[in-house]
Design a protein around this motif. Structure first.
Motif, PDB file in Angstrom:
ATOM      1  N   ILE A   8      46.999  39.981  33.360  1.00  0.00           N
ATOM      2  CA  ILE A   8      45.887  39.135  33.793  1.00  0.00           C
ATOM      3  C   ILE A   8      46.468  37.985  34.608  1.00  0.00           C
ATOM      4  N   GLU A   9      46.111  37.933  35.863  1.00  0.00           N
ATOM      5  CA  GLU A   9      46.679  36.957  36.796  1.00  0.00           C
ATOM      6  C   GLU A   9      45.591  35.977  37.259  1.00  0.00           C
ATOM      7  N   PRO A  10      45.798  34.671  37.086  1.00  0.00           N
ATOM      8  CA  PRO A  10      44.798  33.711  37.580  1.00  0.00           C
ATOM      9  C   PRO A  10      44.856  33.610  39.099  1.00  0.00           C
ATOM     10  N   ARG A  11      43.692  33.592  39.733  1.00  0.00           N
ATOM     11  CA  ARG A  11      43.621  33.463  41.186  1.00  0.00           C
ATOM     12  C   ARG A  11      42.509  32.480  41.556  1.00  0.00           C
ATOM     13  N   GLN A  12      42.516  32.125  42.817  1.00  0.00           N
ATOM     14  CA  GLN A  12      41.451  31.262  43.317  1.00  0.00           C
ATOM     15  C   GLN A  12      41.182  31.573  44.785  1.00  0.00           C
ATOM     16  N   VAL A  13      39.950  31.355  45.175  1.00  0.00           N
ATOM     17  CA  VAL A  13      39.562  31.478  46.572  1.00  0.00           C
ATOM     18  C   VAL A  13      38.723  30.259  46.937  1.00  0.00           C
ATOM     19  N   VAL A  14      38.735  29.922  48.208  1.00  0.00           N
ATOM     20  CA  VAL A  14      37.910  28.829  48.717  1.00  0.00           C
ATOM     21  C   VAL A  14      36.823  29.461  49.570  1.00  0.00           C
ATOM     22  N   ARG A  15      35.588  29.236  49.161  1.00  0.00           N
ATOM     23  CA  ARG A  15      34.458  29.812  49.876  1.00  0.00           C
ATOM     24  C   ARG A  15      33.388  28.744  50.044  1.00  0.00           C
ATOM     25  N   ASP A  16      32.953  28.544  51.275  1.00  0.00           N
ATOM     26  CA  ASP A  16      31.929  27.524  51.592  1.00  0.00           C
ATOM     27  C   ASP A  16      32.356  26.145  51.100  1.00  0.00           C
ATOM     28  N   GLY A  17      33.672  25.859  51.238  1.00  0.00           N
ATOM     29  CA  GLY A  17      34.177  24.550  50.860  1.00  0.00           C
ATOM     30  C   GLY A  17      34.377  24.368  49.377  1.00  0.00           C
ATOM     31  N   GLN A  18      34.132  25.383  48.583  1.00  0.00           N
ATOM     32  CA  GLN A  18      34.289  25.277  47.129  1.00  0.00           C
ATOM     33  C   GLN A  18      35.397  26.213  46.653  1.00  0.00           C
ATOM     34  N   THR A  19      36.171  25.713  45.683  1.00  0.00           N
ATOM     35  CA  THR A  19      37.259  26.502  45.111  1.00  0.00           C
ATOM     36  C   THR A  19      36.754  27.247  43.889  1.00  0.00           C
ATOM     37  N   LYS A  20      36.969  28.534  43.907  1.00  0.00           N
ATOM     38  CA  LYS A  20      36.543  29.363  42.787  1.00  0.00           C
ATOM     39  C   LYS A  20      37.772  29.969  42.129  1.00  0.00           C
ATOM     40  N   ARG A  21      37.893  29.781  40.812  1.00  0.00           N
ATOM     41  CA  ARG A  21      39.026  30.330  40.054  1.00  0.00           C
ATOM     42  C   ARG A  21      38.535  31.453  39.155  1.00  0.00           C
ATOM     43  N   PHE A  22      39.351  32.481  39.060  1.00  0.00           N
ATOM     44  CA  PHE A  22      38.938  33.649  38.286  1.00  0.00           C
ATOM     45  C   PHE A  22      40.178  34.470  37.934  1.00  0.00           C
ATOM     46  N   PRO A  23      40.108  35.267  36.852  1.00  0.00           N
ATOM     47  CA  PRO A  23      41.233  36.141  36.494  1.00  0.00           C
ATOM     48  C   PRO A  23      41.099  37.503  37.172  1.00  0.00           C
ATOM     49  N   VAL A  24      42.225  38.072  37.537  1.00  0.00           N
ATOM     50  CA  VAL A  24      42.262  39.419  38.111  1.00  0.00           C
ATOM     51  C   VAL A  24      43.282  40.235  37.319  1.00  0.00           C
TER      52      VAL A  24
END
Length: 332
Positions: A189-205
């Motif tokens: 389980i690897e933590p990741r994040q993306v920036v979309r519409d100026g907001q940072t979203k964190r989620f596990p993959v």
């Protein structure tokens, strides 16, 4: 009435699920470590012993059947990809009434319509809030070799990012093994994040990685089950070492120099040879080389014995194995 052949595909029983989340009351929670659930209390308690956590009884949402679960302390676990095609992937939408949509990316299979989500929201439909569109659902059947039973465990993720990575990984493995044999992997389980519409979203993959073997090995064809179970050799059962023979006692019992040299060779082959042992064996060999005393005439009136002096030019080390020559320190 004629008989009819029924093609029944063989499949191992499912022992439980590997999850990346759990429910707290009615609230879904993400987990940075693996959550293992099963109808078997034994399996869950064994998993807790391996990966930490407290086993507990648990009833899934919208179900009245009690199961067991443990929220482990491990973000990585060892598994085996099983023979056949272990992965299935669909875009799905679920509700309390069950599965409402199941789409292969082109066709919604329950209604046989073109993909509803893509028609409504375009190519980036997966960026819509959960519940409004289907979730990319990937199910990977694996074996957990350290748990009892020969059944399968289903790792499931609803991550759009994991879906493409799992598919690529399994496709490459199947290209090499042709779906035959086991392949050792790590589920991480690897933590990741993306920036979309100026907001940072964190989620596990959930990442599926080869474990203990190289891509060359994985792509070269089916690997042996023994290698799949223990690819690094770290789990090999240590052989019980036999007690060290009493080489000195064997040398004392020797009747000839050749017998002593046999003791030397045995010690050398076993890796037990050291300098003190070499010196002791050489001393014993010298004892056996000395001629046995013969009975002769007694002393004369002055107490002297009649003797003959014979020169012996033979080197004391002659006939001794080369590795034990003086100065060799018993090393080869």
């Amino acid at each position: 009435m004629g008989s009819r052949l029924v093609n029944i595909q063989r499949r191992a029983a499912e022992h439980g699920r590997l999850r990346t989340g759990y429910t707290q009351g009615n609230k879904p929670m993400r987990s940075s470590t693996w959550v293992i659930t099963s109808h078997s209390e034994e399996h869950v308690r064994t998993a807790a012993g391996l990966w930490g956590g407290d086993p507990q009884s648990w009833t899934p949402l919208n179900s009245k059947i009690e199961q067991w679960r443990v929220i482990t302390k491990a973000s990585s676990i060892e598994a085996l990809i099983t023979p056949g095609d272990p992965l299935n992937q669909y875009n799905e939408m679920w509700s309390a009434g069950g599965c409402q949509r199941r789409c292969d990316g082109a066709t919604e299979l329950l209604t046989r319509q073109p993909c509803i989500c893509a028609r409504q929201f375009g190519e980036d439909w997966h960026a819509q809030p959960k519940g409004r569109v289907c979730s990319a659902t990937s199910r990977l059947n694996v074996m957990l070799p350290d748990l009892s039973g020969m059944g399968l465990w289903r790792a499931e993720t609803h991550s759009f990012y994991a879906a493409s990575e799992w598919g690529g990984m399994v496709d490459m493995v199947l290209a090499g093994t042709d779906g035959r044999g086991f392949v050792p992997v790590t589920l991480r389980i690897e933590p990741r994040q993306v920036v979309r519409d100026g907001q940072t979203k964190r989620f596990p993959v959930v990442v599926v990685e080869l474990r203990g073997i190289t891509p060359r090995q994985a792509l070269a064809g089916p690997i042996s089950t023994a290698l799949a179970l223990d690819p690094t050799g770290s789990r090999a059962v240590a052989a019980i070492e036999a007690p060290r023979p009493d080489y000195l006692a064997d040398a004392e019992a020797a009747l000839t120099v050749d017998d002593v040299q046999d003791v030397y060779r045995a010690a050398h082959a076993a890796g037990h040879l050291d300098e003190p042992l070499v010196e002791a064996l050489k001393a014993r060999a010298e004892e056996l080389k000395a001629p046995a005393p013969e009975a002769g005439p007694g002393p004369d009136e002055d107490g002297a014995y009649e003797v003959e002096v014979v020169e012996d030019n033979e080197s004391p080390a002659a006939g001794w194995p080369a590795v034990a020559q003086p100065g060799s320190k018993g090393e080869q």
